[in-house]
Design a protein around this motif. Structure first.
Motif, PDB file in Angstrom:
ATOM      1  N   ARG A  93       0.796  -1.229   0.000  1.00  0.00           N
ATOM      2  CA  ARG A  93       0.000   0.000   0.000  1.00  0.00           C
ATOM      3  C   ARG A  93       0.829   1.280   0.000  1.00  0.00           C
ATOM      4  NH1 ARG A  93      -5.111   0.962   0.677  1.00  0.00           N
ATOM      5  NH2 ARG A  93      -4.598   2.780   1.900  1.00  0.00           N
ATOM      6  N   LEU A  94       1.640   1.450  -0.962  1.00  0.00           N
ATOM      7  CA  LEU A  94       2.439   2.674  -1.096  1.00  0.00           C
ATOM      8  C   LEU A  94       1.615   3.755  -1.784  1.00  0.00           C
ATOM      9  CD1 LEU A  94       5.092   4.287  -1.076  1.00  0.00           C
ATOM     10  CD2 LEU A  94       5.699   3.095  -3.204  1.00  0.00           C
ATOM     11  N   ARG A  95       1.549   4.933  -1.163  1.00  0.00           N
ATOM     12  CA  ARG A  95       0.821   6.066  -1.730  1.00  0.00           C
ATOM     13  C   ARG A  95       1.627   7.348  -1.551  1.00  0.00           C
ATOM     14  NH1 ARG A  95      -1.400   2.181  -3.024  1.00  0.00           N
ATOM     15  NH2 ARG A  95      -3.566   1.576  -2.866  1.00  0.00           N
ATOM     16  N   PHE A  96       1.469   8.283  -2.488  1.00  0.00           N
ATOM     17  CA  PHE A  96       2.088   9.609  -2.422  1.00  0.00           C
ATOM     18  C   PHE A  96       0.980  10.659  -2.490  1.00  0.00           C
ATOM     19  CE2 PHE A  96       5.279   6.933  -4.712  1.00  0.00           C
ATOM     20  CZ  PHE A  96       6.229   6.885  -3.712  1.00  0.00           C
ATOM     21  N   PRO A  97       0.269  10.925  -1.381  1.00  0.00           N
ATOM     22  CA  PRO A  97      -0.878  11.839  -1.404  1.00  0.00           C
ATOM     23  C   PRO A  97      -0.564  13.291  -1.732  1.00  0.00           C
ATOM     24  CG  PRO A  97      -0.941  10.440   0.545  1.00  0.00           C
ATOM     25  CD  PRO A  97       0.391  10.243  -0.098  1.00  0.00           C
ATOM     26  N   VAL A 110       5.547   6.437  12.901  1.00  0.00           N
ATOM     27  CA  VAL A 110       5.567   4.980  12.752  1.00  0.00           C
ATOM     28  C   VAL A 110       4.548   4.337  13.691  1.00  0.00           C
ATOM     29  CG1 VAL A 110       6.986   2.892  12.867  1.00  0.00           C
ATOM     30  CG2 VAL A 110       8.023   5.080  12.194  1.00  0.00           C
ATOM     31  N   GLU A 111       3.681   3.513  13.103  1.00  0.00           N
ATOM     32  CA  GLU A 111       2.725   2.723  13.870  1.00  0.00           C
ATOM     33  C   GLU A 111       3.033   1.243  13.642  1.00  0.00           C
ATOM     34  OE1 GLU A 111      -2.048   1.695  14.011  1.00  0.00           O
ATOM     35  OE2 GLU A 111      -1.328   3.309  12.715  1.00  0.00           O
ATOM     36  N   LEU A 112       3.169   0.494  14.707  1.00  0.00           N
ATOM     37  CA  LEU A 112       3.400  -0.949  14.613  1.00  0.00           C
ATOM     38  C   LEU A 112       2.046  -1.630  14.444  1.00  0.00           C
ATOM     39  CD1 LEU A 112       5.311  -3.402  14.840  1.00  0.00           C
ATOM     40  CD2 LEU A 112       4.962  -3.291  17.327  1.00  0.00           C
ATOM     41  N   THR A 113       1.840  -2.294  13.304  1.00  0.00           N
ATOM     42  CA  THR A 113       0.525  -2.872  13.027  1.00  0.00           C
ATOM     43  C   THR A 113       0.469  -4.392  13.147  1.00  0.00           C
ATOM     44  OG1 THR A 113       0.940  -2.923  10.642  1.00  0.00           O
ATOM     45  CG2 THR A 113      -0.149  -0.945  11.542  1.00  0.00           C
ATOM     46  N   VAL A 128       4.075   3.539   7.971  1.00  0.00           N
ATOM     47  CA  VAL A 128       4.938   4.717   8.034  1.00  0.00           C
ATOM     48  C   VAL A 128       4.251   5.845   7.274  1.00  0.00           C
ATOM     49  CG1 VAL A 128       7.215   5.663   7.504  1.00  0.00           C
ATOM     50  CG2 VAL A 128       6.987   3.242   8.135  1.00  0.00           C
ATOM     51  N   THR A 129       4.085   6.956   7.959  1.00  0.00           N
ATOM     52  CA  THR A 129       3.476   8.136   7.358  1.00  0.00           C
ATOM     53  C   THR A 129       4.512   9.246   7.335  1.00  0.00           C
ATOM     54  OG1 THR A 129       1.314   7.496   8.222  1.00  0.00           O
ATOM     55  CG2 THR A 129       1.579   9.802   7.534  1.00  0.00           C
ATOM     56  N   ILE A 130       4.872   9.686   6.127  1.00  0.00           N
ATOM     57  CA  ILE A 130       5.826  10.782   5.970  1.00  0.00           C
ATOM     58  C   ILE A 130       5.035  12.082   5.883  1.00  0.00           C
ATOM     59  CG2 ILE A 130       7.673  11.783   4.572  1.00  0.00           C
ATOM     60  CD1 ILE A 130       8.439   9.085   5.744  1.00  0.00           C
ATOM     61  N   ASP A 131       5.224  12.921   6.885  1.00  0.00           N
ATOM     62  CA  ASP A 131       4.567  14.227   6.921  1.00  0.00           C
ATOM     63  C   ASP A 131       5.519  15.299   6.413  1.00  0.00           C
ATOM     64  OD1 ASP A 131       2.138  13.359   8.154  1.00  0.00           O
ATOM     65  OD2 ASP A 131       3.214  13.248  10.062  1.00  0.00           O
ATOM     66  N   ARG A 132       4.946  16.313   5.781  1.00  0.00           N
ATOM     67  CA  ARG A 132       5.704  17.489   5.351  1.00  0.00           C
ATOM     68  C   ARG A 132       5.332  18.634   6.282  1.00  0.00           C
ATOM     69  NH1 ARG A 132       4.460  21.656   1.961  1.00  0.00           N
ATOM     70  NH2 ARG A 132       2.586  20.596   1.234  1.00  0.00           N
ATOM     71  N   VAL A 142       3.072   4.267   3.664  1.00  0.00           N
ATOM     72  CA  VAL A 142       3.474   2.940   3.206  1.00  0.00           C
ATOM     73  C   VAL A 142       3.463   1.969   4.372  1.00  0.00           C
ATOM     74  CG1 VAL A 142       5.946   3.451   3.493  1.00  0.00           C
ATOM     75  CG2 VAL A 142       5.225   1.633   1.915  1.00  0.00           C
ATOM     76  N   ASP A 143       3.023   0.752   4.096  1.00  0.00           N
ATOM     77  CA  ASP A 143       3.128  -0.329   5.072  1.00  0.00           C
ATOM     78  C   ASP A 143       4.431  -1.064   4.779  1.00  0.00           C
ATOM     79  OD1 ASP A 143       0.686   0.405   6.098  1.00  0.00           O
ATOM     80  OD2 ASP A 143      -0.425  -1.234   5.151  1.00  0.00           O
TER      81      ASP A 143
END
Length: 150
Positions: A93-97, A110-113, A128-132, A142-143
């Motif tokens: 589930r890779l995304r570039f919103p 980072v969230e451990l799922t 993993v959520t990359i915030d700007r 991305v998971d």
């Protein structure tokens, strides 16, 4: 930095947010180096003069450059002691919103799922959520899949 002492301790943290990395600034030299290594020289990444007139008003980082920083950023968030190694197993589930304009500061949350046994040890899944900094949407979500060998 959160340190887990073995897989059993890691398993107890499933479905929790582990924290955030430090901020990392994306600069044009880094974007150009990534373009050189990957052969992706699209003008929205490497031509600041042309990019001024483009859809973002300046150059933006490649999505895969942002993704490639995940191991460095996540490495600032947590570690597992008492294991032989962790091996990158892939991503789901890779995304570039949203784009990452040059000069942006990004960080990883980072969230451990999931932690589940597999043939080599344990498969660990982190969201993993990359915030700007200043952005209204994440730059990358991305998971990440890691195999931990005890």
């Amino acid at each position: 930095m959160k340190v887990f002492h073995g897989v059993a301790e890691l398993e107890m943290a499933v479905n929790t947010h582990l924290g955030y990395s430090d901020w990392h600034t994306i600069n044009q030299d880094q974007i150009n180096a990534f373009a050189q290594v990957t052969g992706d020289h699209q003008w929205i990444h490497v031509d600041p003069e042309k990019a001024v007139h483009g859809p973002f008003g300046l150059t933006i980082a490649h999505g895969y450059l942002t993704m490639s920083l995940v191991p460095m950023l996540v490495g600032q968030v947590y570690d597992i002691s008492g294991v032989q190694m962790g091996i990158n197993y892939g991503a789901d589930r890779l995304r570039f919103p949203s784009p990452v304009p040059v000069g942006s500061r990004i960080r990883a949350g980072v969230e451990l799922t999931m932690v589940k046994p597999n043939a080599m040890g344990y498969q660990v899944t982190t969201r993993v959520t990359i915030d700007r900094d200043g952005g209204d949407k994440p730059a990358c979500v991305v998971d990440m899949l890691t195999v931990v060998v005890p």
